[in-house]
Design a protein around this motif. Structure first.
Motif, PDB file in Angstrom:
ATOM      1  N   THR A  58       0.828  -1.206   0.000  1.00  0.00           N
ATOM      2  CA  THR A  58       0.000   0.000   0.000  1.00  0.00           C
ATOM      3  C   THR A  58       0.865   1.259   0.000  1.00  0.00           C
ATOM      4  O   THR A  58       0.575   2.231  -0.701  1.00  0.00           O
ATOM      5  CB  THR A  58      -0.935  -0.002   1.221  1.00  0.00           C
ATOM      6  OG1 THR A  58      -1.812  -1.123   1.113  1.00  0.00           O
ATOM      7  CG2 THR A  58      -1.754   1.269   1.299  1.00  0.00           C
ATOM      8  N   GLN A  79      -7.534   0.758  -1.058  1.00  0.00           N
ATOM      9  CA  GLN A  79      -7.922  -0.424  -0.277  1.00  0.00           C
ATOM     10  C   GLN A  79      -9.324  -0.274   0.312  1.00  0.00           C
ATOM     11  O   GLN A  79     -10.026  -1.240   0.505  1.00  0.00           O
ATOM     12  CB  GLN A  79      -6.926  -0.532   0.870  1.00  0.00           C
ATOM     13  CG  GLN A  79      -6.433  -1.904   1.160  1.00  0.00           C
ATOM     14  CD  GLN A  79      -5.209  -1.836   2.075  1.00  0.00           C
ATOM     15  OE1 GLN A  79      -4.507  -0.836   2.150  1.00  0.00           O
ATOM     16  NE2 GLN A  79      -4.965  -2.905   2.778  1.00  0.00           N
ATOM     17  N   ASP A 100      -5.499  -1.399  -5.207  1.00  0.00           N
ATOM     18  CA  ASP A 100      -4.904  -1.900  -3.960  1.00  0.00           C
ATOM     19  C   ASP A 100      -5.843  -2.933  -3.348  1.00  0.00           C
ATOM     20  O   ASP A 100      -6.956  -2.596  -2.943  1.00  0.00           O
ATOM     21  CB  ASP A 100      -4.659  -0.733  -2.998  1.00  0.00           C
ATOM     22  CG  ASP A 100      -3.680  -1.110  -1.888  1.00  0.00           C
ATOM     23  OD1 ASP A 100      -3.189  -2.255  -1.892  1.00  0.00           O
ATOM     24  OD2 ASP A 100      -3.415  -0.244  -1.020  1.00  0.00           O
ATOM     25  N   GLU A 101      -5.406  -4.166  -3.276  1.00  0.00           N
ATOM     26  CA  GLU A 101      -6.192  -5.279  -2.720  1.00  0.00           C
ATOM     27  C   GLU A 101      -7.614  -5.265  -3.280  1.00  0.00           C
ATOM     28  O   GLU A 101      -8.576  -5.189  -2.522  1.00  0.00           O
ATOM     29  CB  GLU A 101      -6.267  -5.161  -1.185  1.00  0.00           C
ATOM     30  CG  GLU A 101      -4.925  -5.088  -0.488  1.00  0.00           C
ATOM     31  CD  GLU A 101      -4.330  -6.465  -0.193  1.00  0.00           C
ATOM     32  OE1 GLU A 101      -4.969  -7.489  -0.514  1.00  0.00           O
ATOM     33  OE2 GLU A 101      -3.208  -6.498   0.336  1.00  0.00           O
TER      34      GLU A 101
HETATM   35 MG   LIG Z   1      -2.183  -2.813   2.039  1.00  0.00          MG
END
Ligand SMILES: [Mg+2]
Ligand SMILES: Nc1ncnc2c1ncn2[C@@H]1O[C@H](COP(=O)(O)OP(=O)(O)O)[C@@H](O)[C@H]1O
Lengths: 278, 316
Positions: free
Chosen positions: B48, B88, B164-165
Motif C-alpha cells: 500500500t 484499499q 490496492d487489494e
Molecule cells: Mg495494504
C-alpha cells in the motif's frame, strides 16, 4: 507543459469541484436555509420582539439602554451586524469543518477529490471559496429577518458599499479558513465538541451582542477579545451597516481581517496537506 | 521488452514517529506498458505504501517514481492525469449518486458537460451499473461498490490503473466479476498495477509479478517462470515413520529418473520432479522400503515460491 495549458487543467478541475459542491448543496437547500436562518430568527424574535413586549424587558437587556445612547434604534441595531457575523462564521463551520470530519473519517471519501489534477492547496482553497459563498448567502438572509421581526425598526444605513463588500467578502473567507483549520486539526470523533469548546466561546466573546466599545469598562476583556477573529467580523459589519453605533477604526478592521485570513488559510492548508499526505 | 510506463527507482519510505517504520526499503521496478502487473506479499509488506507514493498520496523518503515520464513528487497534479486509483478502502462520494460519482470525476479531469455525460453513460453500461445510476453508494453491495470505484478510476482514461487489494472483502462471485472487469481493461490499453495477498489472484490475473516482503522485492518474473523456479512441476510430500532412514532414502530418491530435487521437510521428505508416466509409482516404491506413511501430491504454486524464499507462509 506550457503554463497556460497547466492553468487550463487547474481551473477546470477547480470549477469541477465547485460544481460538485453546488450540486450537493442544491439537494440540501431547504435544510441549508433552515440551518442558516434559525439562529438569527430566534435571536431577533426573543430579544427584539418578545422581550420588549414583556414588562421591564428593557431593563433585562442592559445593552438596550446603551444602544439607545449610542444613536437609537434599539437592540436590533446592535444585533443586525452581530447576527450576520455569527451567520457567516456558522456557515464556515458547517460548510467546511463538519463535512471534512466526515470526509476524513473511516471512508476517506475526500480521496477522489484530492486525486484530481490540482495542487492539494488548491483543493483546500476550493473548500474556503465555496464556504465563503454560503457565508455571503447566510449573511444576506439576516437582512429580511432584521427588517420584519423586531418591534422597533433597525437603523441600518450603508455608508460605503465598498466597505460593506470588502468586509463581507473578507469575513466570509476568514470563516471558511477557520472551518478548514478546525476541520483538519480536530479528530473526526471529536468534531461534536467543537461547538462547545470553540464556536460558543468565540461567538459570545466576539462582540456579537454588544459593540466592542461597550467593553470599555472591562479593560482586560476588551484587550483579550482582540485575538478573536469574530470581533473584526462584527465590528466590520457594524462600521458598514450601522455606523451610528460606535465601532473600531475601519482600516484596523480590514487589516485584522486580512491578517486572520492569511493566518488561518496557512494553518488550514498545512493541516489539510498533513491529513491527506503521509 | 515494451515501453516502460511505471518506473520506480531506489524507493524508500520511512514513517517517522517514536518508532520509525521502514515500510519500503529500496524498491526498483519497471512496469511494461499494457500489462497487468502484480505486487504480491503478506500484510505489512509495503504494498500500500508503494502504491500511495506512486499515486502522489505519500512522499517518499528517497528514490523516485515516474509515471509515463512524469515525476510524481515534482509534478503531482500533472502525474494524476495519467493515474487512476482504487484504494484499499471505499472512497466513493456518499453525497453523490452512482452516476454523479463518475460524472463529477470526469468534470474534475476537464471534460465538458456533454463529454462527461456520455462517458458516464458508457461506463455505467460497461460495468453493468446503469440500473443503479440514481442510487447512493451506501446502498451498493461490496461487489457493486468495487465495480463503481474501478469505473470511476478509469473515467478520465488514465494510462495506469492502480488497484490496492481489489478483491479484499469480496464474495467469490464478485471477485470473478472484478477479474473479468480488470482483464477487459487490457483491451483499452490501460496498464494495471495491483496488489494482493491472494496468490490465486496473482496467478490468474497478472502477466508479471513482484513478490515483496519487508519492503523489498524478493523476485520478479512471470507467474509461470516463478513457479518453474521451484525446480519441478510436481511436488510429492512424503510422510515417513522414522527419521533414521531419511538420509539414505534421500540419496536413493535422487537417483530416480525424473526427480529434480529432494529436500527435508518436518516429518518427512519433499520430492520435486518433472511429471512423467510411472514417476509417482517409482517414488512410492522406493520410499515404501523405508517406512512411508503417507504421500500428498501438489503442483508448485506462488505460495511454494514464497515459502521457499522466506521460510514463511504467505497468509498468516
Ligand atoms: Mg495494504
Ligand atoms: N501512515 C503510517 N504510519 C506509520 N506506519 C505505517 C503507516 N502506513 C503503513 N505503515 C507501516 O508500514 C508497513 C507497511 O504497510 P503497508 O504499506 O500498508 O503494507 P501492505 O499494504 O503490504 O499490507 C507496516 O509495518 C505498517 O504498519
Amino acid at each position: 507543459m506550457k503554463s497556460e495549458q497547466r492553468w487550463g487543467i487547474y481551473s477546470r478541475a477547480f470549477l469541477g469541484l465547485m460544481r460538485r459542491d453546488l450540486r450537493v448543496l442544491s439537494r440540501e437547500l431547504v435544510p441549508f436555509l433552515v440551518r442558516v436562518a434559525m439562529n438569527p430568527l430566534l435571536f431577533l424574535f426573543v430579544f427584539t420582539y418578545v422581550m420588549p413586549h414583556m414588562s421591564g424587558g428593557a431593563k433585562m437587556s442592559p445593552v438596550a439602554g446603551m444602544a439607545a445612547a449610542g444613536g437609537g434604534g434599539g437592540f436590533g441595531t446592535v444585533l443586525l451586524p452581530g447576527l450576520m457575523a455569527v451567520a457567516i462564521m456558522f456557515s464556515g463551520i458547517a460548510a467546511v469543518a463538519l463535512p471534512l470530519a466526515q470526509e476524513f473519517g473511516i471512508t476517506r471519501e475526500i480521496d477522489d477529490r484530492v486525486m484530481c489534477p490540482l495542487p492539494i492547496a488548491a483543493v483546500a482553497m476550493e473548500k474556503i471559496v465555496f464556504s465563503a459563498i454560503q457565508s455571503v448567502i447566510a449573511a444576506a438572509l439576516v437582512f429580511p429577518l432584521a427588517y420584519y421581526v423586531p418591534s422597533t425598526p433597525v437603523l441600518a444605513h450603508v455608508s460605503s458599499w465598498w466597505l460593506l463588500i470588502a468586509v463581507l467578502v473578507l469575513a466570509s473567507l476568514v470563516a471558511g479558513a477557520l472551518g478548514l483549520t478546525i476541520g483538519t486539526s480536530v479528530q473526526p470523533k471529536q468534531i461534536g465538541l467543537i461547538f462547545g469548546v470553540v464556536v460558543v466561546p468565540i461567538t459570545f466573546l466576539g462582540c456579537v451582542y454588544y459593540p466592542w466599545a461597550a467593553l470599555g469598562h472591562i479593560r482586560w476583556l476588551q484587550w483579550g477579545v482582540l485575538v478573536n477573529p469574530i470581533v473584526y467580523m462584527s465590528e466590520g459589519l457594524r462600521a458598514a451597516l450601522t455606523p451610528s453605533m460606535g465601532h473600531m477604526p475601519e482600516a484596523l478592521i480590514l487589516a485584522m481581517l486580512v491578517f486572520f485570513l492569511v493566518l488561518l488559510t496557512w494553518v488550514g492548508m498545512k493541516g489539510f496537506a498533513r491529513r491527506v499526505l503521509s | 521488452m515494451s515501453e516502460t510506463i511505471v518506473a520506480i527507482t531506489g524507493l524508500r519510505k520511512v514513517y517517522g514517529g517514536k518508532n520509525p517504520v521502514t515500510a519500503v526499503d529500496g524498491i526498483d521496478l519497471r512496469v511494461p506498458a499494457g500489462t497487468i502487473y502484480g505486487l504480491l506479499g503478506p500484510n505489512g509488506a509495503g504494498k500500500t505504501t508503494t502504491i500511495s507514493i506512486a499515486t502522489t498520496r505519500a512522499i517518499p523518503t528517497a528514490g523516485s517514481v515516474r509515471i509515463a515520464g512524469v515525476d510524481v513528487v515534482a509534478q503531482p497534479a500533472l502525474a494524476r492525469q495519467s493515474i487512476g486509483v482504487v484504494p484499499q478502502y471505499n472512497t466513493l462520494d456518499r453525497s453523490c449518486t452512482v452516476a454523479e460519482n463518475i460524472y463529477f470525476h470526469c468534470r474534475y479531469f476537464g471534460m465538458n458537460k456533454g463529454e462527461a455525460e456520455g462517458r458516464t453513460a458508457r461506463l455505467l453500461e460497461q460495468f453493468r451499473l446503469s440500473d443503479r445510476a440514481k442510487a447512493y453508494p451506501q446502498a451498493l453491495s461490496g461487489g457493486l461498490a468495487q465495480r463503481l470505484q474501478i469505473a470511476r478510476a478509469i473515467a478520465h482514461k488514465p494510462k495506469v490503473l492502480f488497484l490496492d487489494e481489489p478483491s479484499a472483502g469480496l464474495d467469490p462471485q464478485s471477485r470473478i466479476a472484478m477479474w473479468d472487469a480488470v482483464q477487459a481493461l487490457r483491451g483499452e490499453g490501460i496498464t494495471v498495477v495491483l496488489t494482493t495477498h491472494y496468490m490465486e489472484e496473482a496467478d490468474e490475473l497478472c502477466d508479471r509479478l513482484a513478490i515483496i516482503d519487508h519492503g523489498k522485492i524478493l523476485i520478479e518474473d512471470t507467474p509461470a517462470a516463478l513457479k518453474a523456479s521451484v525446480g519441478g512441476d510436481k511436488i510429492y510430500d512424503l510422510r515417513m515413520r522414522d527419521a533414521d532412514a531419511r538420509e539414505k532414502l534421500e540419496e536413493r530418491l535422487r537417483a530416480v529418473e525424473g526427480v529434480t530435487g529432494v529436500e527435508a521437510i518436518p516429518g518427512g521428505i519433499r520430492v520435486l520432479a518433472r511429471a512423467q508416466d510411472g514417476l509417482l509409482a517409482r517414488v512410492v516404491m522406493t520410499a515404501n522400503e523405508c517406512g512411508l506413511q503417507d504421500v500428498t501430491t501438489t503442483e508448485p504454486s506462488l505460495e511454494t515460491v514464497f515459502i521457499r524464499m522466506t521460510g514463511r507462509e504467505l497468509r498468516e
